[in-house]
Design a protein around this motif. Structure first.
Motif, PDB file in Angstrom:
ATOM      1  N   GLY A 168       1.821 -12.488   6.994  1.00 24.08           N
ATOM      2  CA  GLY A 168       2.351 -12.245   8.332  1.00 24.08           C
ATOM      3  C   GLY A 168       1.842 -13.262   9.317  1.00 24.08           C
ATOM      4  O   GLY A 168       1.247 -14.282   8.952  1.00 24.08           O
ATOM      5  N   LEU A 169       2.062 -12.970  10.572  1.00 27.82           N
ATOM      6  CA  LEU A 169       1.626 -13.865  11.639  1.00 27.82           C
ATOM      7  C   LEU A 169       0.094 -13.976  11.604  1.00 27.82           C
ATOM      8  O   LEU A 169      -0.591 -13.032  11.267  1.00 27.82           O
ATOM      9  CB  LEU A 169       2.087 -13.274  12.968  1.00 27.82           C
ATOM     10  N   GLY A 170      -0.419 -15.138  11.962  1.00 27.32           N
ATOM     11  CA  GLY A 170      -1.865 -15.317  11.986  1.00 27.32           C
ATOM     12  C   GLY A 170      -2.470 -15.271  10.605  1.00 27.32           C
ATOM     13  O   GLY A 170      -3.582 -14.789  10.432  1.00 27.32           O
ATOM     14  N   GLN A 171      -1.726 -15.709   9.603  1.00 34.23           N
ATOM     15  CA  GLN A 171      -2.214 -15.763   8.222  1.00 34.23           C
ATOM     16  C   GLN A 171      -2.764 -14.441   7.743  1.00 34.23           C
ATOM     17  O   GLN A 171      -3.730 -14.376   7.008  1.00 34.23           O
ATOM     18  CB  GLN A 171      -3.304 -16.850   8.078  1.00 34.23           C
ATOM     19  N   LYS A 172      -2.135 -13.356   8.183  1.00 42.83           N
ATOM     20  CA  LYS A 172      -2.579 -12.060   7.677  1.00 42.83           C
ATOM     21  C   LYS A 172      -1.858 -11.803   6.372  1.00 42.83           C
ATOM     22  O   LYS A 172      -0.656 -11.595   6.346  1.00 42.83           O
ATOM     23  CB  LYS A 172      -2.256 -10.975   8.691  1.00 42.83           C
ATOM     24  N   GLU A 173      -2.615 -11.834   5.294  1.00 45.79           N
ATOM     25  CA  GLU A 173      -1.994 -11.633   3.995  1.00 45.79           C
ATOM     26  C   GLU A 173      -2.086 -10.168   3.622  1.00 45.79           C
ATOM     27  O   GLU A 173      -3.166  -9.609   3.518  1.00 45.79           O
ATOM     28  CB  GLU A 173      -2.686 -12.506   2.950  1.00 45.79           C
ATOM     29  N   MET A 174      -0.945  -9.563   3.446  1.00 45.72           N
ATOM     30  CA  MET A 174      -0.945  -8.137   3.174  1.00 45.72           C
ATOM     31  C   MET A 174      -0.133  -7.856   1.916  1.00 45.72           C
ATOM     32  O   MET A 174       0.773  -8.592   1.577  1.00 45.72           O
ATOM     33  CB  MET A 174      -0.369  -7.374   4.354  1.00 45.72           C
ATOM     34  N   CYS A 175      -0.534  -6.773   1.266  1.00 45.46           N
ATOM     35  CA  CYS A 175       0.137  -6.392   0.040  1.00 45.46           C
ATOM     36  C   CYS A 175       0.737  -5.003   0.248  1.00 45.46           C
ATOM     37  O   CYS A 175       0.054  -4.099   0.703  1.00 45.46           O
ATOM     38  CB  CYS A 175      -0.867  -6.375  -1.097  1.00 45.46           C
ATOM     39  N   GLY A 176       2.014  -4.883  -0.027  1.00 43.44           N
ATOM     40  CA  GLY A 176       2.692  -3.602   0.167  1.00 43.44           C
ATOM     41  C   GLY A 176       2.860  -2.880  -1.153  1.00 43.44           C
ATOM     42  O   GLY A 176       2.978  -3.503  -2.200  1.00 43.44           O
ATOM     43  N   LEU A 177       2.846  -1.562  -1.087  1.00 41.51           N
ATOM     44  CA  LEU A 177       2.945  -0.771  -2.306  1.00 41.51           C
ATOM     45  C   LEU A 177       3.768   0.475  -1.987  1.00 41.51           C
ATOM     46  O   LEU A 177       3.392   1.271  -1.146  1.00 41.51           O
ATOM     47  CB  LEU A 177       1.538  -0.383  -2.744  1.00 41.51           C
ATOM     48  N   THR A 178       4.920   0.619  -2.633  1.00 42.43           N
ATOM     49  CA  THR A 178       5.709   1.824  -2.427  1.00 42.43           C
ATOM     50  C   THR A 178       5.921   2.515  -3.760  1.00 42.43           C
ATOM     51  O   THR A 178       5.931   1.870  -4.805  1.00 42.43           O
ATOM     52  CB  THR A 178       7.089   1.523  -1.829  1.00 42.43           C
ATOM     53  N   ALA A 179       6.079   3.828  -3.710  1.00 40.14           N
ATOM     54  CA  ALA A 179       6.310   4.608  -4.931  1.00 40.14           C
ATOM     55  C   ALA A 179       7.649   5.307  -4.833  1.00 40.14           C
ATOM     56  O   ALA A 179       8.079   5.684  -3.752  1.00 40.14           O
ATOM     57  CB  ALA A 179       5.207   5.640  -5.106  1.00 40.14           C
ATOM     58  N   HIS A 180       8.301   5.432  -5.979  1.00 40.84           N
ATOM     59  CA  HIS A 180       9.628   6.043  -6.028  1.00 40.84           C
ATOM     60  C   HIS A 180       9.647   7.063  -7.140  1.00 40.84           C
ATOM     61  O   HIS A 180       9.179   6.779  -8.233  1.00 40.84           O
ATOM     62  CB  HIS A 180      10.687   4.981  -6.288  1.00 40.84           C
ATOM     63  N   PHE A 181      10.192   8.232  -6.847  1.00 40.56           N
ATOM     64  CA  PHE A 181      10.195   9.255  -7.885  1.00 40.56           C
ATOM     65  C   PHE A 181      11.313  10.243  -7.625  1.00 40.56           C
ATOM     66  O   PHE A 181      11.855  10.330  -6.527  1.00 40.56           O
ATOM     67  CB  PHE A 181       8.856   9.989  -7.920  1.00 40.56           C
ATOM     68  N   ILE A 182      11.662  10.990  -8.660  1.00 38.86           N
ATOM     69  CA  ILE A 182      12.646  12.066  -8.547  1.00 38.86           C
ATOM     70  C   ILE A 182      11.897  13.366  -8.780  1.00 38.86           C
ATOM     71  O   ILE A 182      11.126  13.478  -9.734  1.00 38.86           O
ATOM     72  CB  ILE A 182      13.753  11.888  -9.601  1.00 38.86           C
TER      73      ILE A 182
END
Lengths: 345, 401
Positions: free
Chosen positions: B212-226
């Motif tokens: 992101g802005l300002g060299q903010k390195e972020m890792c996203g994690l989403t879960a999907h289920f039924i």
């Protein structure tokens, strides 16, 4: 309508750019087109150096590229969706696109003499090769998901692969089934325990009541005396449905199902039929939940990008996470209790 | 019109004074008229809402006559003065607490739904000066009429309106941040609980790394289920969006994924883009702890690999399609032209005029109308005013029928 420049991050943005450009053709060129005006006008010096001379064959190529690529864009948009199973759609879209490109290529080859543009043919060849690579790298989950989606089953799978894939699917669901029953998926076992023996045994008249009673005691819900004469309406209905579904299962194994309408929902179908095909439903619950794209993650980042705007660049990553979490779950905010532990006086 | 005693504490149980000098009881909505004395109001309270009235008197009576000046303090710095502070006392009463809680939830909703900075709850002068108006509090004040926003020159003016003052903490950005953090923690807990209940072993994750802005390195994690009963289609839960400053190797990412898996359990599969490091992370992650591997048809990719995001693949294919030598020159020219139009205002105006002329020339009524509103659309587009745009679309729909 303005001209559009493709962004780097949005999928298929270059298709949008090209489409918009072609759409503005009447205004850009033509009797008194803007491009001609700019070249004639002395005010804008810079315009003279620009490559504005699009020939009619250039426009023809751009128009054809629009026609060829808009199905790709449509496919990408459907695959990035949330809240419906997307993995089964992969096969449908990839193979449909492959056929589409193949047909166009055939048409182009047939008319090669009649002034069809070489450049379009090259583009089609490239797309064909690209789709071929994608098809080769499709994971087996994509095939299984298609088989387990009652809308598609094997309708998009090439004929020679179908036989082996159905066999593989059987092995796969048995594997999943044994995995759950040894590793102790309590919910699943409780749900399906009633139906498993029923599938093995052929449906006999009268067996339904015995079976229902057995299930009731097995689940420890024997508070109501199981006298045959006094059954609640709910139980009677449930038994009827059970008996009917068992009949169905005995008559028609999963493999011989006919596809349902494409606009119906796969999860609705499974909700109604999960007890008819418990093993298949078990595997489908895993496979249909797999998202075909990483779009949900990208969506997080797009929210994050809106938070981390220029004037807030020094916001801590934890704050970004907090705001994104609440932003994505505003419906849960009503259940949050804010003041209980903030101000204990 | 007679002058009412401003200091009477009973006023806070009645609504604002209406032009016909009646006031509504906030508890039972009965309208009472003021005739030179508060007697009928008092009688109403004593007869109908005895408990409430007693509570109010008990809490307020000893304080009402005292301190006329209030101190503005950060919420975490209580002083002796707080205990005599009429505002704090007002805050303490139960009804007010509930209302303040509502307002605080509004604050969280405002900041998170509209993605506003925390400082938006503060007035234009900053919190350390005075509880100045903020656009936000000013706009919700009419919706929560029990409160009185007040620019503060003493207790007297508060009591003149007969209603309690907004607590200072509502105008504080640090407090707003604290509120958002609390809400986020609870929502995270709820999400994880939901995930454990409905998804255990059946969920799939998606992950990706973002700078992101300002060299903010972020890792996203989403879960999907039924859910087990198939009551809904696939559900999505945001598992985490965490800071990831380490070098983006597959091993590092895998370690981070393990941390999350320890909290909520393992996913069934993962979907990622085609980046080599993310693929490696997924292979390490699923390989060691994932379900046992079976290979079926040898033509198919074996399990334990991440599933590559199909849109990334398709998009990459389209991008390279525009780069093949046969059409590259053409699309570069297209791009140069578009870039020129984006820079040059004059050229853009011309383009727009040409469109209007074209539309005016065509006899199609739909198009002609489009040309007329076109100018308006352009104006609104430049100010990115979406509501206005939607209005125009609605009117277009109506007139075309």
């Amino acid at each position: 309508v303005k001209l559009l420049l493709a962004g780097k991050t949005r999928w298929a943005a270059i298709v949008d750019q090209n489409e918009r450009f072609v759409r503005l053709k009447p205004a850009l060129v033509g009797d008194n087109g803007v491009l001609q005006q700019l070249i004639n006008d002395d005010d804008i010096d810079e315009a003279k150096k620009l490559p504005f001379d699009f020939s009619s064959s250039d426009w023809a190529v751009m128009q054809q590229v629009v026609d060829i690529l808009s199905p790709f864009r449509a496919a990408i948009r459907e695959l990035e969706g949330d809240y419906y199973p997307t993995l089964p759609l992969v096969l449908k879209h990839v193979y449909t696109l492959n056929d589409f490109v193949g047909n166009r290529l055939g048409a182009v080859n047939r008319q090669r003499g009649a002034g069809i543009n070489e450049r379009v043919a090259t583009l089609l060849h490239h797309l064909r090769a690209g789709l071929g690579d994608i098809i080769d790298s499709l994971p087996q989950e994509a095939y299984f998901a298609s088989l387990l989606d009652p809308r598609f089953l094997d309708s998009f799978i090439p004929q020679p692969m179908r036989e082996t894939l159905w066999a593989d699917l059987d092995a796969f669901i048995n594997e999943m089934w044994s995995l759950d029953n040894t590793a102790g998926a309590a919910v699943e076992r409780e749900e399906s325990s009633g139906d498993e023996p029923a599938l093995a045994a052929p449906p006999i008249a009268g067996a339904a009541t015995e079976h229902a009673a057995a299930v009731r005691t097995a689940r420890g819900r024997a508070e109501a005396p199981p006298t045959a004469g006094k059954k609640s309406y709910k139980e009677m209905i449930a038994e009827k449905i059970n008996a009917r579904s068992r009949l169905q299962a005995a008559v028609r194994p999963y493999r011989e199902l006919v596809t349902i309408d494409a606009h119906l929902s796969a999860s609705d179908w499974w909700r109604a039929n999960r007890n008819v095909y418990p093993k298949h439903a078990n595997a489908a619950r895993r496979l249909l939940a797999i998202p075909a794209t990483s779009a949900p993650c990208e969506r997080l980042f797009s929210t994050g990008g809106r938070i981390l705007e220029k004037r807030r660049a020094s916001l801590s990553p934890e704050s970004v996470r907090d705001i994104v979490l609440v932003h994505d779950n505003l419906n849960l905010l009503d259940r949050v209790v804010l003041d209980d532990f903030l101000y204990d006086d | 019109m007679s002058k009412r005693p401003p200091d009477w504490i009973g006023w806070r149980l009645f609504g604002p004074r209406l032009p016909d000098s009646t006031q509504q009881c906030l508890t039972c909505a009965k309208a009472l008229t003021y005739n030179n004395t508060t007697a009928n109001f008092k009688k109403h309270l004593e007869k109908k809402h005895k408990a409430l009235w007693d509570e109010l008197q008990r809490e307020e009576a000893p304080l009402a006559k005292k301190a006329r000046v209030f101190h503005i303090l950060a919420p975490d710095q209580p002083s002796l003065g707080d205990f005599f502070d009429p505002i704090k006392a007002a805050e303490r009463s139960e009804a007010n607490k509930r209302l303040v809680a509502l307002l605080e939830k509004d604050t969280v909703r405002f900041i998170c739904a509209d993605l506003r900075p925390y400082s938006a709850v503060e007035g234009p002068f900053g919190s350390h000066v005075l509880p100045a108006f903020s656009g936000f509090h000013e706009s919700i004040a009419p919706l929560r009429p029990h409160f009185h926003i007040f620019l503060g020159d003493g207790y007297k003016s508060v009591m003149q309106r007969g209603r309690p003052l907004l607590p200072q903490r509502l105008f504080d950005r640090h407090h707003a941040k604290l509120l958002v953090e609390t809400a986020a923690r609870q929502i995270d807990d709820m999400n994880k609980k939901l995930y454990m209940q409905l998804a255990a072993g059946y969920a799939s994750w998606t992950t990706d790394i973002w700078t992101g802005l300002g060299q903010k390195e972020m890792c996203g994690l989403t879960a999907h289920f039924i859910p087990p009963d198939w009551s809904t289609g696939p559900q999505r839960v945001t598992l985490d969006l965490f800071y990831f400053p380490e070098s983006h190797t597959g091993e590092n990412l895998c370690a981070k994924l393990r941390e999350r898996a320890n909290l909520v359990g393992l996913p069934y599969r993962m979907t990622t883009d085609s980046g080599a490091n993310v693929l490696l992370a997924a292979r390490l992650f699923l390989g060691r702890e994932g379900p046992p591997s079976l290979t079926f048809s040898p033509s198919l990719i074996p399990r334990r690999e991440a599933i590559k995001c199909i849109d990334h693949l398709l998009d990459k294919m389209l991008k390279t399609a525009f780069k093949i030598p046969a059409v590259e020159a053409l699309f570069e020219r297209q791009q140069t032209t578009i870039k020129f139009f984006r820079k040059s205002n004059k050229a853009n105006t011309r383009l727009f005029q040409a469109q209007v002329e074209l539309h005016a020339a065509t006899p199609n009524p739909f198009d002609a109308f489009h040309a007329i509103v076109g100018i308006g659309v352009r104006c609104f587009l430049s100010s990115t005013s979406l509501p206005a745009l939607s209005l125009i679309f609605c009117s277009r729909l109506l007139t075309s029928r």
